[in-house]
Design a protein around this motif. Structure first.
Motif, PDB file in Angstrom:
ATOM      1  N   GLY A   1     -21.265  34.050   0.780  1.00 22.34           N
ATOM      2  CA  GLY A   1     -22.121  34.159  -0.390  1.00 22.34           C
ATOM      3  C   GLY A   1     -23.254  35.150  -0.231  1.00 22.34           C
ATOM      4  O   GLY A   1     -23.779  35.669  -1.218  1.00 22.34           O
TER       5      GLY A   1
ATOM      6  N   GLY B   1     -23.912  27.375  -4.250  1.00 21.58           N
ATOM      7  CA  GLY B   1     -24.047  28.063  -2.975  1.00 21.58           C
ATOM      8  C   GLY B   1     -24.201  29.553  -3.156  1.00 21.58           C
ATOM      9  O   GLY B   1     -24.441  30.286  -2.198  1.00 21.58           O
ATOM     10  N   ALA B   2     -24.069  30.025  -4.398  1.00 19.12           N
ATOM     11  CA  ALA B   2     -23.965  31.454  -4.628  1.00 19.12           C
ATOM     12  C   ALA B   2     -25.286  32.180  -4.472  1.00 19.12           C
ATOM     13  O   ALA B   2     -26.312  31.746  -4.981  1.00 19.12           O
ATOM     14  CB  ALA B   2     -23.409  31.703  -6.021  1.00 19.12           C
ATOM     15  N   ARG B   3     -25.241  33.282  -3.759  1.00 16.35           N
ATOM     16  CA  ARG B   3     -26.322  34.280  -3.747  1.00 16.35           C
ATOM     17  C   ARG B   3     -27.702  33.684  -3.558  1.00 16.35           C
ATOM     18  O   ARG B   3     -28.595  33.964  -4.330  1.00 16.35           O
ATOM     19  CB  ARG B   3     -26.322  35.078  -5.052  1.00 16.35           C
ATOM     20  CG  ARG B   3     -24.959  35.591  -5.461  1.00 16.35           C
ATOM     21  CD  ARG B   3     -24.476  36.681  -4.573  1.00 16.35           C
ATOM     22  NE  ARG B   3     -23.027  36.826  -4.748  1.00 16.35           N
ATOM     23  CZ  ARG B   3     -22.225  37.295  -3.820  1.00 16.35           C
ATOM     24  NH1 ARG B   3     -22.701  37.688  -2.661  1.00 16.35           N
ATOM     25  NH2 ARG B   3     -20.961  37.398  -4.034  1.00 16.35           N
TER      26      ARG B   3
END
Lengths: 291, 306
Positions: free
Chosen positions: B135, B82-84
C-alpha cells in the motif's frame, strides 16, 4: 447384536429416478437431434453409397493406377504407397521443413506472450474490476479469435508474400486471443483469498495481480502455454498448405504435382512430428506440475 | 491496566453499521468500539454479522449505512482502510449520519487476518510479509518481489522476528504449518504498520496448541505494541481467556458487551436463535415432504453470511 438393530425399520417407497416430464423432454431433444443430423447428411451428400463409389478413387490414390489414353499408350500413375524414401531428395528436405514448422509454431507462441498476458490481466475479474476495460479486453479477443489462423495467413501472404514469416505473424495474432482467453479464465479461478488479503493491505489491482494472482496461476499459465505451443505446431502445418512455409507448404506442392508418394512420406513425417511434440509438451507440463 | 487502555479513547469506532445482502439483513445498526491495547472478541452464531462487520471495517464489503472511524478519521465506505496511509493523518471528522463519500485523505492502517490465512503458498515467507507494505510502495518499487526495497525487506524481517519466525524467512509459505502460517499472516499485518488488527476466526482451522500460540501473539500485540485487536472467535473459552471484552452479536446487533466475565447462559443464548432456526427449518422441511429446495437455500445463506 444390540437393542439398536432390533426395532423394525419402516418400509419407504423408493423415489423414482426419472420423472415423466424429464422423460418427455429427453424424447423431444433426441428426436430434434436426429432430424438435424438427417438434414445435415442430405445437404452434404453423406451416404454409404457415396463412400462405396469413392472407394475406387481412394484405392487408385493409395496404390496407383494404369491409365490407358485414346492413343493406345498406357501410363502408370504412382500412388501414395510405396512411400518415397529417397534421402537427399525427400527425407532430408522433409526433416528441414518439419523443423521450420516447429520454428513457426514456437515463434508464433512466444511472440504472443506479452500481448496475451496484457489481455488476460484486463479480461479477468480477479485482476481488473474496471468494467469498461474488462469488456474491451474480452471484445478485442473475441474478434481476434473469430478469424481463423488460416485467414490471417492468407492476408499476410497477400501483404508480404509466401514464406514462413506470414505464418509466424498469423499464429501470433490468433494465439494472443486464444491464450489470452485461456489465461484470463485460469486467473478467474484463482483463490480470491490472497487477493482480498492484499487489497486490505492497500495493494492496487496491478500489485495484487503481480503478488497474489500471478504467483498462484503461474503453473497453469505455463501448462496452457505448452498446450498452445503443441496446438500451434499443428496449426503451422495447415498454414503451410496455404503458402505460409514449413512442411505443409511442401505437402501441398507435391499433391499439386501428383507426387502422391512424396506427399505421403511428408504426411508420415507430420504424424511423427505431432506425436513427438505432443509427448514432449505433456512431459514438460508434468515437470512444471500442472495437469 | 485494562482500564488505562480503555480511557485512552477508542482506536476503532463502529457506529450504527447496516448491511443487507439482498433481502437478508446481516448488520442492523451495529455499534462497538475497540481501544488501543485492547483485545475484543466477537462471539455470535453463524449469520450474526461478526465477519461482515470486520469486512466492512477493512473495506471488503460496502456498508449500507453507519460510520466507521479509525483514530478519529472516518473511513471511506467500501475502500480498504489499509490504503495509502502515508503518515499524514487528516483532521478528525465529526461522525456523519449515513454513508457519505470522503475526499481522499489518509486513514490509519487497519489490517486483517483470516481463518483461511490467505498467504501466497508459492512465495517465500519473507515475500509474503513484504506484501503487507504494498500500500505504501509505488509500482516501480513493487512490480516484482525483486523490486522490493531493502528497507521494506528489513522491516519485514523485523515483523517476522516479532512473531518468532525470522529463521523461516526464505522458506515457501506453503511449507509451514497452519499455526506458523497464521503468524506469518500476522507479520504481514504488522508490515502494513497496522494500528488496528482484525482477526476473522484466526484459530478456527488450527489445533489447540497452535491456537494458543496465535492467541498469545494477538494478546501480546495489544499489551506490548498497543494495537487495537478485534477477533471473531467461535470458542467462548478462548474469548474469556484472551480478551478484555466480549461482544455478543445476534441478528446483526450487539446483545451484550461485557468485560470477560460473561455467564455461560449469556453465551448459550447467543447461539440459541441459530439452533431454533435450524430446528424450525427442519420442522418446515418435514412438513413440506418431497421438496428439498428450501433447506438448501437456508443452508447456503447461512454459510454466505457466516
Amino acid at each position: 447384536m444390540t437393542g439398536l438393530t432390533t426395532a423394525p425399520r419402516p418400509r419407504l417407497d423408493i423415489p423414482p429416478r426419472y420423472r415423466p416430464a424429464g422423460i418427455a423432454t429427453g424424447a423431444v431433444v433426441a428426436i430434434a437431434l436426429i432430424l438435424v443430423h438427417w438434414y445435415a447428411a442430405v445437404q452434404t451428400n453423406t451416404s454409404p453409397k457415396e463412400l462405396l463409389e469413392g472407394w475406387r478413387g481412394l484405392w487408385n490414390f493409395l496404390f496407383g493406377v494404369d491409365r490407358t489414353y485414346p492413343n493406345g499408350k498406357t501410363i502408370h500413375q504412382d500412388g501414395a504407397f510405396p512411400l518415397d524414401l529417397r534421402w537427399s531428395e525427400t527425407i532430408r528436405p522433409g526433416l528441414e521443413y518439419c523443423l521450420l514448422t516447429i520454428w513457426i509454431g514456437l515463434l508464433g507462441t512466444t511472440l504472443s506472450i506479452p500481448a496475451a498476458l496484457f489481455f488476460a490481466v484486463i479480461s479477468s475479474r480477479t485482476t481488473n474490476r474496471f468494467v469498461p476495460l474488462w469488456f474491451l479486453g474480452r471484445g478485442v479477443m473475441s474478434v481476434l479469435r473469430a478469424v481463423p489462423e488460416t485467414v490471417y495467413a492468407l492476408m499476410f501472404i497477400a501483404a508480404v508474400g509466401f514464406g514462413a514469416f506470414p505464418g509466424v505473424i498469423a499464429l501470433a495474432i490468433h494465439n494472443v486471443a486464444v491464450m489470452g482467453k485461456l489465461w484470463s479464465e485460469a486467473m478467474d479461478e484463482v483463490d480470491q483469498g490472497p487477493v482480498e488479503a492484499l487489497r486490505v493491505a492497500g495493494a492496487s489491482p496491478v500489485q495484487s495481480a503481480a503478488h497474489a494472482v500471478l504467483p498462484a496461476v503461474m503453473p497453469s499459465l505455463l501448462g496452457l502455454l505448452l498446450y498452445r505451443f503443441d496446438t500451434n505446431v499443428r496449426s503451422s502445418v495447415i498454414l503451410g498448405t496455404v503458402g505460409a512455409g514449413g512442411i505443409g507448404f511442401f505437402i501441398k506442392t507435391e499433391v499439386d504435382s501428383f507426387h502422391f508418394d512424396t506427399m505421403m512420406t511428408y504426411v508420415c513425417m507430420v504424424i511423427v512430428l505431432i506425436i513427438v511434440i505432443d509427448l514432449f509438451s505433456a512431459w514438460l507440463r508434468k515437470k512444471v506440475g500442472t495437469v | 491496566m485494562r482500564a488505562d487502555h480503555l480511557s485512552s479513547g477508542a482506536m476503532l469506532r463502529v457506529d450504527g453499521l447496516r448491511k443487507a445482502f439482498g433481502e437478508k439483513t446481516v448488520l442492523d445498526g451495529l455499534s462497538f468500539e475497540v481501544a488501543s491495547g485492547e483485545v475484543v472478541s466477537l462471539l455470535g452464531a453463524n449469520g450474526s454479522g461478526k465477519s461482515t462487520s470486520l469486512r466492512c471495517v477493512v473495506g471488503l464489503e460496502r456498508p449500507d449505512g453507519g460510520t466507521i472511524t479509525v483514530d478519529g478519521v472516518s473511513a471511506r465506505p467500501g475502500e480498504t482502510t489499509g490504503a495509502r496511509s502515508s503518515g499524514e493523518l487528516a483532521r478528525p471528522l465529526a461522525p456523519s449520519e449515513g454513508v457519505t463519500a470522503r475526499s481522499a485523505e489518509a486513514v490509519p492502517t487497519v489490517a486483517m487476518v483470516f481463518q483461511k490465512i490467505h498467504l501466497v503458498p508459492r512465495r517465500s515467507v519473507l515475500d509474503n510479509v513484504c506484501a503487507g507494505a504494498l500500500g505504501r510502495l509505488s509500482l516501480s518499487r513493487s512490480w516484482s518481489v525483486l523490486a522490493f526495497p531493502r528497507e521494506v525487506q528489513a522491516e519485514a524481517m523485523a515483523c517476522l522476528d516479532r512473531v518468532g519466525l525470522a529463521d523461516r524467512a526464505r522458506e515457501k509459505a506453503g511449507r509451514l504449518s497452519g499455526g506458523q502460517q497464521q503468524r506469518v499472516a500476522v507479520a504481514r499485518a504488522l508490515c502494513q504498520r497496522a494500528q488496528v488488527l482484525l482477526a476473522d476466526e484466526p484459530v478456527s482451522a488450527l489445533d489447540p496448541a497452535a491456537s494458543e500460540q496465535v492467541m498469545n501473539l494477538l494478546r501480546s500485540l495489544a499489551d506490548d505494541d498497543g494495537l487495537a485487536v478485534a477477533a471473531v472467535l467461535h470458542q467462548p473459552d478462548l474469548a474469556r481467556r484472551f480478551s478484555d471484552r466480549i461482544l455478543g452479536l445476534a441478528g446483526g446487533r450487539l446483545v451484550f458487551d461485557s468485560s470477560s466475565e460473561v455467564t455461560d447462559q449469556a453465551v448459550a443464548d447467543l447461539y440459541r436463535p441459530a439452533l431454533e432456526a435450524l430446528e424450525a427449518a427442519e420442522a418446515a422441511e418435514a412438513a413440506v415432504a418431497g421438496s428439498t429446495a428450501p433447506k438448501e437455500s437456508t443452508d447456503s445463506a447461512t454459510k454466505e453470511f457466516a
